[in-house]
Scaffold this active site. Structure first.
Site, mmCIF file in Angstrom:
data_model
loop_
_atom_site.group_PDB
_atom_site.id
_atom_site.type_symbol
_atom_site.label_atom_id
_atom_site.label_comp_id
_atom_site.label_asym_id
_atom_site.label_seq_id
_atom_site.Cartn_x
_atom_site.Cartn_y
_atom_site.Cartn_z
ATOM 1 N N TYR A 24 56.017 43.009 22.232
ATOM 2 C CA TYR A 24 56.279 42.449 23.344
ATOM 3 C C TYR A 24 55.206 43.478 24.630
ATOM 4 C CZ TYR A 24 57.617 40.711 28.210
ATOM 5 O OH TYR A 24 57.846 40.487 29.466
ATOM 6 N N GLU A 46 63.101 34.650 32.295
ATOM 7 C CA GLU A 46 63.592 35.700 33.569
ATOM 8 C C GLU A 46 64.638 35.274 34.311
ATOM 9 O OE1 GLU A 46 62.199 38.539 34.017
ATOM 10 O OE2 GLU A 46 60.324 38.721 33.023
ATOM 11 N N TRP A 54 66.305 42.744 29.619
ATOM 12 C CA TRP A 54 65.079 41.864 29.264
ATOM 13 C C TRP A 54 65.327 41.890 27.526
ATOM 14 C CZ3 TRP A 54 62.558 37.954 30.002
ATOM 15 C CH2 TRP A 54 61.426 37.471 29.506
#
Length: 392
Positions: A24, A46, A54
């Site tokens: 990522y 999000e 995250w």
């Protein structure tokens, strides 16, 4: 910052033990997104991150994609109460009732924005006129405040300014790879603007565009301090940018086709002050040969090293590299295979420096020097075996 096993330096938050996080960081985070499906996916994720890490959301990403029909906007917009309850019972995703309801409600508003702006991408990027903003060290900004306020006004939930700021970072509207991260170098390479360089002794005649600099040299201009010739000359025009980066390389192509007089020169430079600087260039000598060389000036004394090359050579690439307060200049005739010209230590070169290009004509002459293909990149002058890695 830390250097990983593959030799790359990454942002501090990238978890070296999580392969998903690594991919990522390297392949997605900060890459500009213009596809509405991907923009919708990231907005949903999000929103689910709120109050969590995250990494937690990323680990469940595949399950989220399956649960939300691969983030097919039209399908999500049609979710009914039964489908909402099914999502709340799914143990593989984050089963927060308010976040699930917000995801579906936001989908409908996302679709309304698409219809108004022809795409959600158009809506999102119009806030910056299509430009990417480089920013680090903050979790909200005036931009995220304005977008958050607008989305809330339209009825979206879980779109506070902190969430929106993280979203803008994720989809590349804001680029936040930290200084030192190998991806920050790549971004600066692609976004380096020569117009941001500053002159030291601005020449009378020059042209600067995003990808090209032309300097018409003035007679009697030079950079030299004391050694052997017993004179000092410090009036050559220099165009530089400033940095505190400790490890990087700068590449530039020079064209000196119009050079014809003894000592005419143009090349790469690091000019700190009149008594501390470094330059590399081709210096015309006569119709038989010219000098390819470099000058290192520490504390007011210049050291010169050259080799003779053919006058048929009218272009030369240079690669200027820094490793803390040690420096290297390399040259190339094709911009691919670089050969070492000089390695040196700069006594005043440990902190903030300035580097760039220069051109001059020490005697009674003038010529047009052309500079193109300027790039910043990761340091190509690698540590020798046994030397501590960059940033250690």
């Amino acid at each position: 910052m830390m250097e990983w096993e593959d030799g790359k330096v990454r942002c501090w938050w990238a978890n070296p033990k999580n392969e998903k996080y690594l991919r990522y960081h390297d392949e997605e985070w900060g890459v500009p997104v213009y596809d509405d499906r991907k923009l919708f996916e990231m907005l949903v994720l999000e929103g689910f991150q709120a109050g969590l890490s995250w990494e937690c959301v990323l680990n469940k990403r595949a399950d989220f994609k399956k649960a939300f029909d691969d983030f097919d906007l039209e399908k999500v917009c049609e979710y009914d109460q039964e489908r909402l309850e099914k999502l709340q019972e799914n143990p593989k995703i984050i089963r927060n009732k308010r976040k699930i309801q917000a995801a579906v409600g936001n989908a409908k508003i996302f679709r309304d924005i698409q219809r108004e702006f022809q795409s959600f991408s158009n809506y999102l990027w119009h806030w910056t006129d299509g430009k990417v903003i480089y920013e680090t060290g903050v979790s909200r900004s005036e931009l995220s405040d304005r977008i958050s306020k607008d989305l809330k006004k339209r009825g979206m939930k879980f779109v506070g300014t902190t969430i929106i700021y993280a979203y803008l970072q994720a989809v590349g509207v804001i680029y936040s790879h930290e200084k030192g991260c190998f991806l920050e170098y790549l971004w600066r390479t692609e976004n380096m603007n020569v117009k941001d360089f500053k002159w030291i002794r601005e020449p009378k005649d020059y042209t600067v565009t995003n990808d090209r600099v032309e300097i018409i040299t003035q007679p009697g201009t030079d950079l030299w301090q004391r050694t052997y010739y017993h004179f000092r000359n410090d009036n050559a025009p220099v165009l530089q940018m400033e940095t505190e980066e400790k490890f990087f390389s700068f590449v530039v192509k020079t064209d000196f086709t119009e050079s014809y007089h003894r000592f005419d020169q143009c090349g790469v430079v690091m000019y700190l002050d009149s008594e501390n600087w470094l330059k590399g260039s081709v210096e015309y000598e006569n119709d038989k040969f010219q000098h390819l060389g470099s000058v290192v000036t520490n504390k007011g004394y210049s050291d010169w090293a050259t080799t003779e090359i053919s006058t048929d050579i009218k272009t030369m690439w240079y690669r200027f590299s820094r490793r803390e307060d040690d420096y290297c200049i390399e040259c190339s005739t094709d911009g691919i295979r670089f050969k070492q010209m000089r390695i040196c230590h700069m006594s005043e070169g440990a902190g903030k420096i300035k580097f760039g290009i220069y051109a001059c004509s020490p005697e009674d002459s003038s010529f047009k020097a052309v500079f193109t293909d300027m790039k910043l990149m990761e340091c190509q002058w690698k540590a020798h075996n046994g030397q501590r890695p960059d940033g250690a």
